[in-house]
Design a protein around this motif. Structure first.
Motif, PDB file in Angstrom:
ATOM      1  N   PRO A   8       0.815  -1.218   0.000  1.00 48.92           N
ATOM      2  CA  PRO A   8       0.000   0.000   0.000  1.00 48.92           C
ATOM      3  C   PRO A   8       0.847   1.266   0.000  1.00 48.92           C
ATOM      4  O   PRO A   8       2.052   1.224   0.296  1.00 48.92           O
ATOM      5  N   GLY A  92      -7.614   6.312  -8.673  1.00 46.27           N
ATOM      6  CA  GLY A  92      -8.219   5.048  -8.269  1.00 46.27           C
ATOM      7  C   GLY A  92      -9.188   4.506  -9.302  1.00 46.27           C
ATOM      8  O   GLY A  92      -9.161   3.313  -9.637  1.00 46.27           O
ATOM      9  N   ASP A  96      -8.882   1.124 -11.730  1.00 46.08           N
ATOM     10  CA  ASP A  96      -9.914   0.082 -11.738  1.00 46.08           C
ATOM     11  C   ASP A  96     -10.364  -0.282 -13.148  1.00 46.08           C
ATOM     12  O   ASP A  96     -11.108  -1.251 -13.331  1.00 46.08           O
ATOM     13  N   ARG A 122       1.360  -2.460  -7.074  1.00 41.77           N
ATOM     14  CA  ARG A 122       0.385  -3.135  -6.221  1.00 41.77           C
ATOM     15  C   ARG A 122       0.049  -4.546  -6.707  1.00 41.77           C
ATOM     16  O   ARG A 122      -0.506  -5.334  -5.967  1.00 41.77           O
ATOM     17  N   ASP A 123       0.386  -4.843  -7.961  1.00 37.56           N
ATOM     18  CA  ASP A 123       0.049  -6.166  -8.503  1.00 37.56           C
ATOM     19  C   ASP A 123       1.202  -6.756  -9.311  1.00 37.56           C
ATOM     20  O   ASP A 123       1.007  -7.620 -10.148  1.00 37.56           O
ATOM     21  N   ARG A 172      -8.772   4.188   0.058  1.00 32.84           N
ATOM     22  CA  ARG A 172      -7.961   3.643  -1.031  1.00 32.84           C
ATOM     23  C   ARG A 172      -7.542   2.199  -0.738  1.00 32.84           C
ATOM     24  O   ARG A 172      -7.577   1.343  -1.613  1.00 32.84           O
ATOM     25  N   ASP A 173      -7.151   1.933   0.503  1.00 33.55           N
ATOM     26  CA  ASP A 173      -6.742   0.574   0.873  1.00 33.55           C
ATOM     27  C   ASP A 173      -7.883  -0.418   0.671  1.00 33.55           C
ATOM     28  O   ASP A 173      -7.687  -1.516   0.145  1.00 33.55           O
ATOM     29  N   ARG A 175     -10.486  -0.126  -1.271  1.00 31.32           N
ATOM     30  CA  ARG A 175     -10.770  -0.266  -2.698  1.00 31.32           C
ATOM     31  C   ARG A 175      -9.733  -1.151  -3.375  1.00 31.32           C
ATOM     32  O   ARG A 175     -10.066  -2.048  -4.153  1.00 31.32           O
ATOM     33  N   ASP A 176      -8.457  -0.922  -3.073  1.00 32.11           N
ATOM     34  CA  ASP A 176      -7.386  -1.686  -3.725  1.00 32.11           C
ATOM     35  C   ASP A 176      -7.431  -3.159  -3.353  1.00 32.11           C
ATOM     36  O   ASP A 176      -7.143  -4.026  -4.185  1.00 32.11           O
ATOM     37  N   ARG A 179     -10.938  -4.811  -5.009  1.00 30.83           N
ATOM     38  CA  ARG A 179     -11.256  -4.765  -6.433  1.00 30.83           C
ATOM     39  C   ARG A 179     -11.174  -6.165  -7.051  1.00 30.83           C
ATOM     40  O   ARG A 179     -10.341  -6.995  -6.679  1.00 30.83           O
ATOM     41  N   MET A 184      -4.968  -5.732  -4.527  1.00 28.94           N
ATOM     42  CA  MET A 184      -3.677  -5.579  -3.874  1.00 28.94           C
ATOM     43  C   MET A 184      -3.555  -6.617  -2.760  1.00 28.94           C
ATOM     44  O   MET A 184      -4.027  -6.409  -1.638  1.00 28.94           O
TER      45      MET A 184
END
Length: 217
Positions: A8, A92, A96, A122-123, A172-173, A175-176, A179, A184
């Motif tokens: 993150p 963000g 997405d 993040r990925d 944000r955390d 959501r990430d 998703r 994430m």
């Protein structure tokens, strides 16, 4: 060789990734900056981040170059424009987008082909480079992460209350992590590192030691 560092915002992955790349003599790929660059282009063009057709057209001739400490988009140096609150707030939704993510994953793989590279995002270890030789996932206490983010913003002249930074970070955390597309999460084979009370040098020491063990030969 590919090394991935995910986690993150505010966990220290960018600083660690840059320092690790210097120590190893590898190139560094800041994938978050690529998403921010697309966000900048979309805002400039007045594109609704939900409009996938418009985003597809925007990306059709996208060129991204990542020389050291710079981001060039279609030949323009946009490095100093990517860390504002407005870009952060809009990025963000852009991240997405399946259209945007698919195109940037393609570009990230192209950029890394045939190179020794530390890739931060993040990925990276789960989606972009699932076969990377060495993977890390860094975390830190949420309040400490927010303080770091607040200081980064202050260094750019943006004064934001800690509570506001923490609130945006929590959103944000969530959501990430939630998703459907490239959430994430740590890769199953990632090394977990908590940077809360650890100096940058110590974090990089641990990473370098792990990478040296992973290197072929």
């Amino acid at each position: 060789m590919i090394v991935t560092i995910d986690g993150p915002a505010g966990a220290g992955k960018s600083s660690a990734a840059k320092a690790l790349a210097r120590r190893l003599g590898f190139d560094f790929l800041d994938t978050g900056a690529m998403y921010r660059a697309v966000t900048l282009l979309a805002l400039r063009a007045g594109i609704d981040p939900q409009d996938q057709s418009a985003l597809t057209r925007l990306l059709s001739d996208l060129r991204v170059e990542m020389p050291p400490d710079r981001v060039l988009v279609n030949g323009e140096d946009v490095t100093g424009l990517l860390r504002t609150a407005a870009i952060t707030a809009a990025s963000g939704t852009i991240a997405d987008s399946a259209v945007v993510r698919g195109r940037l994953v393609q570009l990230q793989r192209q950029i890394a082909t045939g190179r020794n590279m530390v890739c931060e995002g993040r990925d990276q270890g789960t989606i972009v480079f699932p076969k990377a030789e060495c993977k890390f996932f860094v975390v830190a206490d949420p309040v400490e992460r927010a303080r770091r983010r607040q200081q980064e913003m202050a260094d750019r002249g943006e004064i934001v209350a800690l509570a506001e930074v923490l609130r945006a970070q929590e959103i944000r955390d969530q959501r990430d992590a939630a998703r459907d597309l490239a959430p994430m999460v740590p890769a199953p084979d990632a090394i977990l590192l908590d940077t809360t009370n650890v100096s940058l040098d110590e974090v990089v020491d641990r990473m370098e030691h792990a990478v040296r063990r992973c290197q072929p030969g």
